[in-house]
Write an enzyme that holds these catalytic residues in place. Structure first.
Site, PDB file in Angstrom:
ATOM      1  N   TYR A  35       0.848  -1.184   0.000  1.00 25.43           N
ATOM      2  CA  TYR A  35       0.000   0.000   0.000  1.00 25.43           C
ATOM      3  C   TYR A  35       0.889   1.242   0.000  1.00 25.43           C
ATOM      4  O   TYR A  35       1.699   1.448   0.906  1.00 25.43           O
ATOM      5  CB  TYR A  35      -0.927   0.020   1.203  1.00 25.43           C
ATOM      6  CG  TYR A  35      -2.045  -1.006   1.154  1.00 25.43           C
ATOM      7  CD1 TYR A  35      -2.275  -1.773   0.020  1.00 25.43           C
ATOM      8  CD2 TYR A  35      -2.876  -1.210   2.248  1.00 25.43           C
ATOM      9  CE1 TYR A  35      -3.298  -2.713  -0.021  1.00 25.43           C
ATOM     10  CE2 TYR A  35      -3.893  -2.144   2.219  1.00 25.43           C
ATOM     11  CZ  TYR A  35      -4.102  -2.892   1.082  1.00 25.43           C
ATOM     12  OH  TYR A  35      -5.113  -3.830   1.051  1.00 25.43           O
ATOM     13  N   THR A  36       0.694   2.066  -1.016  1.00 28.39           N
ATOM     14  CA  THR A  36       1.524   3.250  -1.268  1.00 28.39           C
ATOM     15  C   THR A  36       3.001   2.931  -1.094  1.00 28.39           C
ATOM     16  O   THR A  36       3.770   3.691  -0.511  1.00 28.39           O
ATOM     17  CB  THR A  36       1.099   4.445  -0.391  1.00 28.39           C
ATOM     18  OG1 THR A  36       0.967   4.043   0.982  1.00 28.39           O
ATOM     19  CG2 THR A  36      -0.226   5.009  -0.853  1.00 28.39           C
TER      20      THR A  36
END
Length: 360
Positions: free
Chosen positions: A60-61
């Site tokens: 995630y990111t």
């Protein structure tokens, strides 16, 4: 219902909130998330309402989501043991590294060590296999996870987006070997994605696994931004990634918007309330790019749909399931119960049975 109306996750001693905070939007690295400051505000608001379940992943990111969460709790060390932090392994953060991702022992260990570093903690509560690795033996994955639990670096194991047959095989191996069990599944589930009702959710119910539903708003399609009558621009930064609703989607979206108008709530709240109350669902992953979105979504906990409203949404979103789901559901009951009502469910009498009175 409130965030502190905790529920037990599968056949375990772990209790989580009915809404789990999803943090895929934490960090602006992908171009459509929220700033670290807004992320921490959302996290603080969730905890302030009694929420205790936080979900992230190493990819995630590109790891920023984990770092934001880690930085938040590093400044509040007394809170760490009061929350359930789950993260995922499988995704590769290193280009051209054949062992950077997947479910092999080498990749699992390095992924966890890096997640612990970013999260600034010495353990994760739930370590989720993020996807299916068909080339790695299930025994290798399960034994590596069992070792990590023995080392105190992981508390529980979950599977996400893995086929039902592979999950059932892994659960059986773990039970026979006395290794850490798979206590829960993550799967996509919404009014626009119900096909897990065919095998995954029944398997979870039969094997004592909790279910965390992700994507309850189907990438924003069910958030109220869309309508078949709409002609203006839509407030979303992810259209390039997720596309736009199709013709069949709008049939469900329009019905959802009508029910929301009848209830006096937002379509997002109705969609979340529908998922929350579905059979087999333990906790629903709820995320947001902005605080106002998060606050609106959270109010779905207090929304109760009538039987008529639920039936409307059930009927318009009924999926076509893989064989033998429909065969088992309809023909199976007819052949087994021959017209009797069992556990509150009626059955039909087979026309073949009624074709003659003789029995041999």
């Amino acid at each position: 219902m409130s965030l502190d109306s905790y529920v037990t996750l599968g056949r375990s001693g772990l209790r989580v909130s009915p809404f789990t905070l999803g943090t895929m939007t934490f960090g602006e690295d992908h171009g459509w998330g929220c700033s670290p400051e807004e992320s921490k505000n959302i996290l603080a608001a969730y905890l302030g309402e009694g929420g205790n379940s936080i979900d992230t992943a190493n990819i995630y990111t590109n790891g920023h989501s984990e770092k934001i969460i880690g930085d938040y709790f590093a400044g509040r060390p007394a809170l760490r043991d009061r929350v359930v932090i789950g993260t995922k392994f499988f995704g590769n953060l290193y280009e051209n590294d054949p062992n950077g991702g997947g479910a092999g022992r080498k990749s699992i260990v390095q992924q966890l060590e890096n997640s612990l570093r970013r999260l600034r903690t010495d353990y994760v509560d739930v370590y989720w296999l993020h996807n299916f690795d068909p080339s790695t033996p299930a025994e290798e994955t399960l034994r590596a996870l069992d070792h990590l639990i023995g080392d105190g670096k992981v508390r529980y194991v979950g599977f996400s987006d893995v086929p039902a047959w592979a999950t059932a095989e892994a659960a059986t191996i773990a039970r026979l070997r006395g290794w850490a069990p798979i206590i829960a599944l993550q799967l996509e589930y919404s009014l626009l994605e119900r096909t897990s009702e065919g095998e995954l959710i029944p398997m979870a119910q039969a094997l004592g696994m909790g279910v965390m539903a992700w994507g309850p708003l189907k990438s924003g399609f069910l958030s109220g931004k869309y309508s078949s009558a709409g002609t203006g621009p839509v407030d979303t930064a992810r259209t390039q990634l997720v596309g736009a609703p199709g013709e069949a989607d709008y049939v469900v979206i329009d019905a959802l918007n009508d029910v929301a108008a009848d209830v006096g709530a937002s379509p997002a709240q109705v969609a979340l309330a529908w998922v929350r109350d579905r059979p087999g669902i333990t906790s629903t992953l709820v995320g947001a790019r902005r605080m106002d979105q998060f606050e609106v979504n959270l109010r779905a906990l207090n929304l109760t749909l009538t039987e008529t409203q639920r039936a409307t949404l059930d009927d318009v979103s009924t999926p076509t399931l893989n064989f033998p789901a429909e065969n088992n559901r309809h023909l199976g009951r007819m052949l087994q119960f021959a017209g009797a009502t069992v556990d509150g469910f009626p059955s039909a009498v087979s026309p073949l049975l009624r074709a003659g009175s003789a029995r041999y």
